[in-house]
Write an enzyme that holds these catalytic residues in place. Structure first.
Site, PDB file in Angstrom:
ATOM      1  N   ASP A 186       8.477  46.377  -7.511  1.00 30.16           N
ATOM      2  CA  ASP A 186       9.163  45.238  -6.916  1.00 30.16           C
ATOM      3  C   ASP A 186       8.897  44.004  -7.768  1.00 30.16           C
ATOM      4  O   ASP A 186       7.841  43.884  -8.413  1.00 30.16           O
ATOM      5  CB  ASP A 186       8.664  45.004  -5.487  1.00 30.16           C
ATOM      6  CG  ASP A 186       9.686  44.303  -4.606  1.00 30.16           C
ATOM      7  OD1 ASP A 186      10.213  44.940  -3.681  1.00 30.16           O
ATOM      8  OD2 ASP A 186       9.967  43.114  -4.859  1.00 30.16           O
ATOM      9  N   TYR A 222      29.516  42.206  -5.778  1.00 30.20           N
ATOM     10  CA  TYR A 222      28.785  43.243  -5.047  1.00 30.20           C
ATOM     11  C   TYR A 222      29.649  44.490  -4.871  1.00 30.20           C
ATOM     12  O   TYR A 222      29.174  45.620  -5.062  1.00 30.20           O
ATOM     13  CB  TYR A 222      28.368  42.681  -3.688  1.00 30.20           C
ATOM     14  CG  TYR A 222      27.392  43.541  -2.918  1.00 30.20           C
ATOM     15  CD1 TYR A 222      26.038  43.507  -3.202  1.00 30.20           C
ATOM     16  CD2 TYR A 222      27.834  44.366  -1.883  1.00 30.20           C
ATOM     17  CE1 TYR A 222      25.134  44.275  -2.483  1.00 30.20           C
ATOM     18  CE2 TYR A 222      26.943  45.137  -1.163  1.00 30.20           C
ATOM     19  CZ  TYR A 222      25.598  45.096  -1.465  1.00 30.20           C
ATOM     20  OH  TYR A 222      24.709  45.863  -0.753  1.00 30.20           O
ATOM     21  N   LYS A 268      28.568  48.149  -6.397  1.00 33.14           N
ATOM     22  CA  LYS A 268      28.309  49.297  -5.528  1.00 33.14           C
ATOM     23  C   LYS A 268      29.344  50.409  -5.731  1.00 33.14           C
ATOM     24  O   LYS A 268      29.018  51.593  -5.589  1.00 33.14           O
ATOM     25  CB  LYS A 268      28.262  48.841  -4.071  1.00 33.14           C
ATOM     26  CG  LYS A 268      27.075  47.932  -3.757  1.00 33.14           C
ATOM     27  CD  LYS A 268      25.735  48.580  -4.101  1.00 33.14           C
ATOM     28  CE  LYS A 268      24.563  47.733  -3.669  1.00 33.14           C
ATOM     29  NZ  LYS A 268      23.249  48.375  -3.958  1.00 33.14           N
ATOM     30  N   THR A 318      17.658  43.652   7.105  1.00 36.06           N
ATOM     31  CA  THR A 318      16.735  43.461   5.995  1.00 36.06           C
ATOM     32  C   THR A 318      16.806  42.012   5.529  1.00 36.06           C
ATOM     33  O   THR A 318      17.711  41.262   5.917  1.00 36.06           O
ATOM     34  CB  THR A 318      17.083  44.381   4.812  1.00 36.06           C
ATOM     35  OG1 THR A 318      18.364  44.004   4.287  1.00 36.06           O
ATOM     36  CG2 THR A 318      17.110  45.843   5.235  1.00 36.06           C
TER      37      THR A 318
END
Length: 253
Positions: free
Chosen positions: A37, A156, A160, A191
């Site tokens: 991360d 995005y 994706k 999230t």
């Protein structure tokens, strides 16, 4: 449970959200984990929690948009733990802007993190698995927006959609090496990428078939299954984890 005992998995974006919950599920199954991360403090904290439960785990700070850093992550993992059984290419960001305001810097930032990082993870992990003779598994995080458009998400959507096709193409080319490549396509998940506005989360959750937000552990359960031997016949597919969103939604609400 010891199904994954002796196996080593890398999870990018592993310190929070879907990545963290996946780590917790694989840990229960006996896996050794690398929590990769950019937020190294959060990664170290999760590793401390895992080690307190007698799980073998390591933290690694990485900017997944940089290929040399992803390669170094994979090399470090094998040097430290001796093998690589799988990688979860999960790290991602969102940057919502109308298309006519989406300057090249905004476009490339999301493409670099959400698309190019998946290529780096797939490429360097697969090369290492072939070198080691490992029958490994690669899991990628796609999205419902990999197959349908959304206002303000041109970058995005593009990233994706690419992940969906990279999953298919990678599975085809790596099959001869007994390496599976699969993906999950989450719906609206609770999230950090959604922020902290409960009204927004409630609205997005209402767009699902059963009208509620999806929790990260629900996606993590699918990811953990895809890494398991029980999923050995699933290859090249992107599995929606969207509470039916793609089955009935014709436009974004």
């Amino acid at each position: 449970m010891t199904e994954q005992k002796g196996k080593v998995f890398i999870i990018t974006g592993g310190a929070s959200g879907i990545g963290k919950e996946t780590a917790l599920k694989l840990a229960v199954q006996g896996a050794t984990l690398v929590i990769a991360d950019y937020n190294d403090t959060a990664a170290e904290q999760l590793v401390s929690e895992l080690e307190a439960s007698n799980v073998t785990a390591g933290a690694y700070k990485v900017d997944v948009s940089k290929g040399d850093e992803v390669k170094a992550l994979i090399d470090w993992t094998v040097q430290k733990y001796g093998t690589l059984s799988g990688i979860f290419n999960n790290a991602g960001i969102g940057l919502v802007k109308p298309f006519l305001e989406m300057d090249p810097a905004s476009y490339h930032r999301v493409i670099d993190v959400d698309q190019h990082s998946v290529y780096y993870g797939m490429y360097y992990a697969a090369k290492k698995m072939v070198e080691l003779g490992v029958a490994g598994t690669i899991v990628n995080t796609a999205s419902i927006y990999g197959t349908m458009a959304a206002v303000g998400s041109f970058n995005y959507n593009a990233a994706k959609a690419a992940v969906v096709m990279m999953t298919k193409s990678g599975a085809l080319e790596l099959a001869e090496h007994n390496i599976r490549v699969v993906a999950v396509a989450p719906g609206f998940i609770n999230t950090p990428i959604l922020g902290n506005d409960d009204s927004i989360k409630n609205h997005l959750g209402s767009l699902h078939m059963r009208g509620r937000i999806i929790q990260p552990e629900q996606v993590a359960s699918v990811v953990a299954f895809l890494f398991s031997d029980a999923a050995s016949a699933i290859n090249g597919q992107t599995i929606p984890v969207d509470d039916g969103y793609l089955s009935f939604k014709t436009k974004q609400g």
